[in-house]
Design an enzyme around this catalytic site. Sequence first.
Site, mmCIF file in Angstrom:
data_model
loop_
_atom_site.group_PDB
_atom_site.id
_atom_site.type_symbol
_atom_site.label_atom_id
_atom_site.label_comp_id
_atom_site.label_asym_id
_atom_site.label_seq_id
_atom_site.Cartn_x
_atom_site.Cartn_y
_atom_site.Cartn_z
ATOM 1 N N CYS A 106 0.849 -1.176 0.000
ATOM 2 C CA CYS A 106 0.000 0.000 0.000
ATOM 3 C C CYS A 106 0.893 1.237 0.000
ATOM 4 O O CYS A 106 2.116 1.146 0.111
ATOM 5 C CB CYS A 106 -0.900 0.004 1.234
ATOM 6 S SG CYS A 106 0.026 0.094 2.800
ATOM 7 N N HIS A 146 5.842 -5.247 8.708
ATOM 8 C CA HIS A 146 5.855 -6.642 9.141
ATOM 9 C C HIS A 146 6.037 -7.598 7.963
ATOM 10 O O HIS A 146 5.097 -8.242 7.512
ATOM 11 C CB HIS A 146 4.574 -6.977 9.906
ATOM 12 C CG HIS A 146 4.579 -6.478 11.312
ATOM 13 N ND1 HIS A 146 3.426 -6.189 12.005
ATOM 14 C CD2 HIS A 146 5.601 -6.218 12.163
ATOM 15 C CE1 HIS A 146 3.733 -5.773 13.218
ATOM 16 N NE2 HIS A 146 5.044 -5.783 13.337
ATOM 17 N N CYS A 154 2.687 5.715 8.922
ATOM 18 C CA CYS A 154 1.732 5.868 7.827
ATOM 19 C C CYS A 154 0.851 7.088 8.104
ATOM 20 O O CYS A 154 0.331 7.236 9.226
ATOM 21 C CB CYS A 154 0.869 4.614 7.701
ATOM 22 S SG CYS A 154 -0.480 4.794 6.494
ATOM 23 N N GLU A 158 0.823 -0.729 16.284
ATOM 24 C CA GLU A 158 -0.027 0.426 15.986
ATOM 25 C C GLU A 158 -0.882 0.802 17.187
ATOM 26 O O GLU A 158 -1.076 1.985 17.488
ATOM 27 C CB GLU A 158 -0.916 0.135 14.776
ATOM 28 C CG GLU A 158 -1.755 1.331 14.365
ATOM 29 C CD GLU A 158 -2.699 1.045 13.210
ATOM 30 O OE1 GLU A 158 -3.784 1.665 13.169
ATOM 31 O OE2 GLU A 158 -2.352 0.218 12.348
ATOM 32 N N CYS A 212 -8.014 1.690 6.971
ATOM 33 C CA CYS A 212 -7.431 2.379 5.824
ATOM 34 C C CYS A 212 -7.973 1.828 4.511
ATOM 35 O O CYS A 212 -8.485 0.711 4.430
ATOM 36 C CB CYS A 212 -5.906 2.308 5.868
ATOM 37 S SG CYS A 212 -5.198 0.777 5.249
ATOM 38 N N SER A 246 1.652 -9.804 10.699
ATOM 39 C CA SER A 246 0.903 -8.808 9.941
ATOM 40 C C SER A 246 -0.586 -8.919 10.218
ATOM 41 O O SER A 246 -1.244 -9.880 9.815
ATOM 42 C CB SER A 246 1.173 -8.986 8.445
ATOM 43 O OG SER A 246 0.301 -8.196 7.672
ATOM 44 N N ASN A 251 -3.080 -7.073 8.931
ATOM 45 C CA ASN A 251 -3.932 -6.994 7.745
ATOM 46 C C ASN A 251 -3.881 -8.297 6.949
ATOM 47 O O ASN A 251 -4.870 -8.691 6.340
ATOM 48 C CB ASN A 251 -3.573 -5.783 6.885
ATOM 49 C CG ASN A 251 -2.323 -5.974 6.057
ATOM 50 O OD1 ASN A 251 -2.356 -6.516 4.957
ATOM 51 N ND2 ASN A 251 -1.193 -5.534 6.576
ATOM 52 N N SER A 279 2.034 -5.451 3.312
ATOM 53 C CA SER A 279 3.483 -5.334 3.480
ATOM 54 C C SER A 279 4.242 -6.411 2.713
ATOM 55 O O SER A 279 5.436 -6.609 2.931
ATOM 56 C CB SER A 279 3.848 -5.390 4.968
ATOM 57 O OG SER A 279 3.255 -6.499 5.607
#
Length: 338
Positions: free
Chosen positions: A40, A69, A124, A154, A223, A251, A253, A296
């Site tokens: 991203c 990650h 980010c 995060e 996001c 990770s 996501n 990532s």
Amino acid sequence: MSGYTASEMTPSKTSTGESTLGADGRASKRVFLAAPRGFCAGVDRAIQIVEKSIERYGAPVYVRHEIVHNRHVVDRLSGLGAVFVAELSECPDDRPVVFSAHGVPKSVPRAAEARNLNFLDATCPLVSKVHVEAERHAKNGRHILLIGHTGHPEVIGTMGQLPEGDISLIETEEDARNFSPADPENLALVTQTTLSVDDTAGLIAILQERFPSIALPFKEDICYATTNRQAAVKAIAERCDLLLVIGSQKSSNSKRLVEVGAKGGADESMLISDADSLDWDRVDAAKTIGLSAGASAPEYLTNGVLAALRSRYDVTVEEVEVVKEKVVFRLPRQLLSA
């Protein structure tokens, strides 16, 4: 093979029998390639910050925590001259330090400034937006609820924007139902940016029902890249005997994509780190295979998985694109001339 699968989250389809053979006598496999997938804009920016810092200042450049990650990304940057450390105290005074894309508590840049370190913040911008939202709500006297996962960098960074006790973490439906605020009329909500869209919507619904006056984000905190990659997986999952998601066990996501795929109808949904971690017994048993990658995971890992499949099977690839991404984030000013 990754130990992370989500096949138990959805009932299996009826078996369609043996794989058909291609023109060359090899088993045929149909691959649905999710798009968007992989990097991203925030990850791309963070990696560029490390690369251009090394270019501008020379090696070594220190990076607090993994920049993103993914082991492949971290190993490549290490080869260029990045040194990854757990804490700021491990960084020497005379070398630049980069903060990871996940964001850091306010105490970290304060400590860097106290030592006169040259630091670059690769957080980010969409995570930074959540930080700004949390501070704005706190200034307006609201207690903040953060939907996220305990221990994720995060979440640690977002909670560290305000004094301890100003933010409460909501991780599960049980948390949402049992949270007891001191002032139910003065609450605000923010979320981690890499969560499951559907699961988060369920938690928000519970909180809104319990606290109708809760202040919601002006624009959704999850996001665009997380939302788009989950939508792409949903678009292919029901057609897949096996869904493969390339990403790291760390990770968030990527792991959410595995879960979304399982709930979306894939017979089996699993996380792999690269082509070397393919479980060939599972691949052999599948006639239709879905393929995606977390935000990532570099595209060459996707290409590597496709090459590995083509080395064994007669492969037909169909890319299924749900949206085109055009988001680009600017680099820090001190690197623009590098």
